[in-house]
Design an enzyme around this catalytic site. Structure first.
Site, mmCIF file in Angstrom:
data_model
loop_
_atom_site.group_PDB
_atom_site.id
_atom_site.type_symbol
_atom_site.label_atom_id
_atom_site.label_comp_id
_atom_site.label_asym_id
_atom_site.label_seq_id
_atom_site.Cartn_x
_atom_site.Cartn_y
_atom_site.Cartn_z
ATOM 1 N N ARG A 227 0.847 -1.183 0.000
ATOM 2 C CA ARG A 227 0.000 0.000 0.000
ATOM 3 C C ARG A 227 0.890 1.243 0.000
ATOM 4 N NH1 ARG A 227 -3.796 -2.352 -1.566
ATOM 5 N NH2 ARG A 227 -5.837 -2.645 -0.604
ATOM 6 N N HIS A 275 -0.955 0.282 -9.946
ATOM 7 C CA HIS A 275 -1.687 -0.644 -9.076
ATOM 8 C C HIS A 275 -2.126 -1.874 -9.872
ATOM 9 C CE1 HIS A 275 -3.924 -0.887 -5.035
ATOM 10 N NE2 HIS A 275 -3.928 -2.088 -5.573
HETATM 11 N N1 LIG Z 1 -0.632 -3.852 -5.553
HETATM 12 C C1 LIG Z 1 -1.728 -4.575 -5.616
HETATM 13 O O1 LIG Z 1 -2.322 -4.738 -6.689
HETATM 14 C C2 LIG Z 1 -2.232 -5.251 -4.376
HETATM 15 C C3 LIG Z 1 -3.189 -6.258 -4.525
HETATM 16 C C4 LIG Z 1 -3.613 -6.959 -3.413
HETATM 17 C C5 LIG Z 1 -3.131 -6.631 -2.163
HETATM 18 N N2 LIG Z 1 -2.213 -5.639 -2.007
HETATM 19 C C6 LIG Z 1 -1.684 -5.314 -0.678
HETATM 20 O O2 LIG Z 1 -0.782 -6.313 -0.262
HETATM 21 C C7 LIG Z 1 -0.885 -6.411 1.160
HETATM 22 C C8 LIG Z 1 -0.272 -7.704 1.658
HETATM 23 O O3 LIG Z 1 -1.114 -8.774 1.300
HETATM 24 P P1 LIG Z 1 -0.994 -10.201 2.027
HETATM 25 O O4 LIG Z 1 -2.166 -11.003 1.565
HETATM 26 O O5 LIG Z 1 0.374 -10.740 1.871
HETATM 27 O O6 LIG Z 1 -1.226 -9.767 3.536
HETATM 28 P P2 LIG Z 1 -1.210 -10.692 4.852
HETATM 29 O O7 LIG Z 1 -1.190 -12.123 4.469
HETATM 30 O O8 LIG Z 1 -2.282 -10.174 5.718
HETATM 31 O O9 LIG Z 1 0.245 -10.368 5.487
HETATM 32 C C9 LIG Z 1 0.580 -9.103 5.973
HETATM 33 C C10 LIG Z 1 2.007 -9.195 6.494
HETATM 34 O O10 LIG Z 1 2.420 -7.898 6.946
HETATM 35 C C11 LIG Z 1 2.991 -8.049 8.237
HETATM 36 N N3 LIG Z 1 2.841 -6.829 9.034
HETATM 37 C C12 LIG Z 1 1.693 -6.225 9.402
HETATM 38 N N4 LIG Z 1 1.958 -5.149 10.176
HETATM 39 C C13 LIG Z 1 3.307 -5.089 10.290
HETATM 40 C C14 LIG Z 1 4.194 -4.233 10.982
HETATM 41 N N5 LIG Z 1 3.732 -3.199 11.703
HETATM 42 N N6 LIG Z 1 5.525 -4.463 10.898
HETATM 43 C C15 LIG Z 1 5.990 -5.515 10.175
HETATM 44 N N7 LIG Z 1 5.206 -6.373 9.497
HETATM 45 C C16 LIG Z 1 3.872 -6.159 9.562
HETATM 46 C C17 LIG Z 1 2.235 -9.193 8.870
HETATM 47 O O11 LIG Z 1 2.942 -9.698 9.988
HETATM 48 P P3 LIG Z 1 2.412 -11.024 10.770
HETATM 49 O O12 LIG Z 1 2.720 -12.177 9.840
HETATM 50 O O13 LIG Z 1 3.243 -11.067 11.990
HETATM 51 O O14 LIG Z 1 0.956 -10.834 10.999
HETATM 52 C C18 LIG Z 1 2.127 -10.149 7.698
HETATM 53 O O15 LIG Z 1 3.308 -10.913 7.589
HETATM 54 C C19 LIG Z 1 -2.397 -6.293 1.385
HETATM 55 O O16 LIG Z 1 -2.693 -5.897 2.693
HETATM 56 C C20 LIG Z 1 -2.784 -5.228 0.363
HETATM 57 O O17 LIG Z 1 -2.803 -3.954 0.978
HETATM 58 C C21 LIG Z 1 -1.762 -4.934 -3.111
#
Ligand SMILES: NC(=O)c1ccc[n+]([C@@H]2O[C@H](COP(=O)([O-])OP(=O)(O)OC[C@H]3O[C@@H](n4cnc5c(N)ncnc54)[C@H](OP(=O)(O)O)[C@@H]3O)[C@@H](O)[C@H]2O)c1
Length: 314
Positions: A227, A275
């Site tokens: 993000r 994006h």
């Molecule tokens: N560019 C695009 O087109 C696109 C598309 C879809 C999604 N996204 C973004 O990609 C993000 C990640 O997706 P995902 O499915 O991989 O998410 P996820 O499975 O929910 O994983 C989020 C990761 O971030 C870590 N995290 C959260 N807060 C943190 C902090 N303060 N310090 C360090 N690490 C932290 C979490 O730690 P823990 O493992 O300890 O909980 C987890 O490992 C989504 O939230 C979305 O915003 C972008």
């Protein structure tokens, strides 16, 4: 139960939903006004469209299924989500996101953004380039996206480590990669590519700012597919202009679409992708099987998949 769909389901998907919950009644919202009217009687809502706008009109909703992975927008309506289980589309697009993130890393290392600029000027500009093999990548955000990206880059020979919120110290986890907890900043001086795959939460807003960028080697690259708000764009531009950073590839921005007058468009060392790490898709939507399975679980009173921790924000 009454289920409100915030999208027009293709017949095969609707049939699968009906089979998953034979006693459910389905309604379909076709506009913001119809969504606001229909949500009052709904127990569950599937889909994002008009969800935030219609939540204030909900009276008995117990479950909302988002079709996106990041739920920062939905959680802006969190006061209306008390007592509601929110689930997201985590996992559905990890492979596509990883391909895009790896493509951005390779583009920076191989200077493809600079080659295109040279091509536009018909300039034959050969220069030393870096290899992904042995490149040290630190993946900030060790969720489905971060891990899939780590696997893709490691397969090309990169040395990858991760960072997550719920880790202590620095240790290899079940994935075999070394993962850092809150001491991750210690890794920055030995990082060639800092790759952000973070959700936007209170704790991650501008998590990477001037201090973190300054701790990186002066030829390091930054990639963001999570993000926009997790990276301080002003600090990034300042570091690039001062020659304290090798370049950046950004798929997400604090303001989207990136406004035409924004300086990031004109910074040669920045590669902008709109994006599109998760790109638009035709039907069938890849989240359809998840929606069907979660509806089956909801109707059967079983635990749902992909429940969002609303306090943590992801
Ligand atoms: N560019 C695009 O087109 C696109 C598309 C879809 C999604 N996204 C973004 O990609 C993000 C990640 O997706 P995902 O499915 O991989 O998410 P996820 O499975 O929910 O994983 C989020 C990761 O971030 C870590 N995290 C959260 N807060 C943190 C902090 N303060 N310090 C360090 N690490 C932290 C979490 O730690 P823990 O493992 O300890 O909980 C987890 O490992 C989504 O939230 C979305 O915003 C972008």
């Amino acid at each position: 139960v009454k289920v409100l769909l915030m999208y027009e389901a293709r017949p095969e998907h609707l049939a699968a939903l009906r089979a998953a919950a034979p006693r459910a009644e389905f309604a379909v919202a076709t506009s913001e006004a119809s969504a606001a009217a229909a949500i009052a009687g709904a127990d569950a809502v599937l889909g994002n469209r008009w969800l935030v706008q219609s939540l204030p009109h909900a009276k008995r909703i117990r479950w909302a299924q988002s079709n996106s992975m990041g739920v920062d927008r939905v959680l802006e309506a969190r006061e209306h989500l008390r007592g509601v289980t929110l689930t997201n589309a985590r996992g559905v697009y990890d492979d596509e996101m990883a391909e895009h993130a790896a493509a951005l890393v390779l583009a920076l290392l191989r200077g493809l953004h600079l080659s295109r600029d040279a091509q536009n000027a018909a300039r034959w500009n050969r220069r030393p380039l870096r290899r992904v093999a042995r490149t040290r990548v630190l993946v900030l955000g060790w969720g489905g996206v971060g891990r899939a990206t780590a696997r893709a880059l490691a397969a090309l020979g990169a040395k990858v480590e991760g960072v997550r919120r719920r880790a202590t110290g620095r240790a290899a986890d079940e994935t075999g990669f070394v993962v850092w907890g809150s001491s991750w900043r210690e890794a920055l001086p030995a990082t060639d590519v800092l790759l952000l795959a973070l959700p936007l939460t209170e704790l991650t807003r501008r998590l990477v700012g001037a201090a973190e960028l300054a701790a990186l080697p002066t030829d390091a690259f930054v990639v963001n597919v999570g993000r926009g708000g997790t990276l301080d764009e002003d600090a990034l531009l300042a570091a690039l202009r001062a020659g304290r950073l090798g370049g950046a590839a950004l798929d997400v921005f604090e303001t989207e679409p990136l406004p035409p007058e924004h300086a990031l468009w004109r910074e040669p060392r920045v590669l902008v992708s709109p994006h599109s790490a998760r790109s638009a898709e035709d039907v069938p939507h890849r989240w359809e099987p998840l929606f069907v399975e979660n509806l089956r679980r909801f109707a059967a009173g079983e635990a749902l998949l992909n429940v969002v921790d609303q306090d943590a924000g992801y």
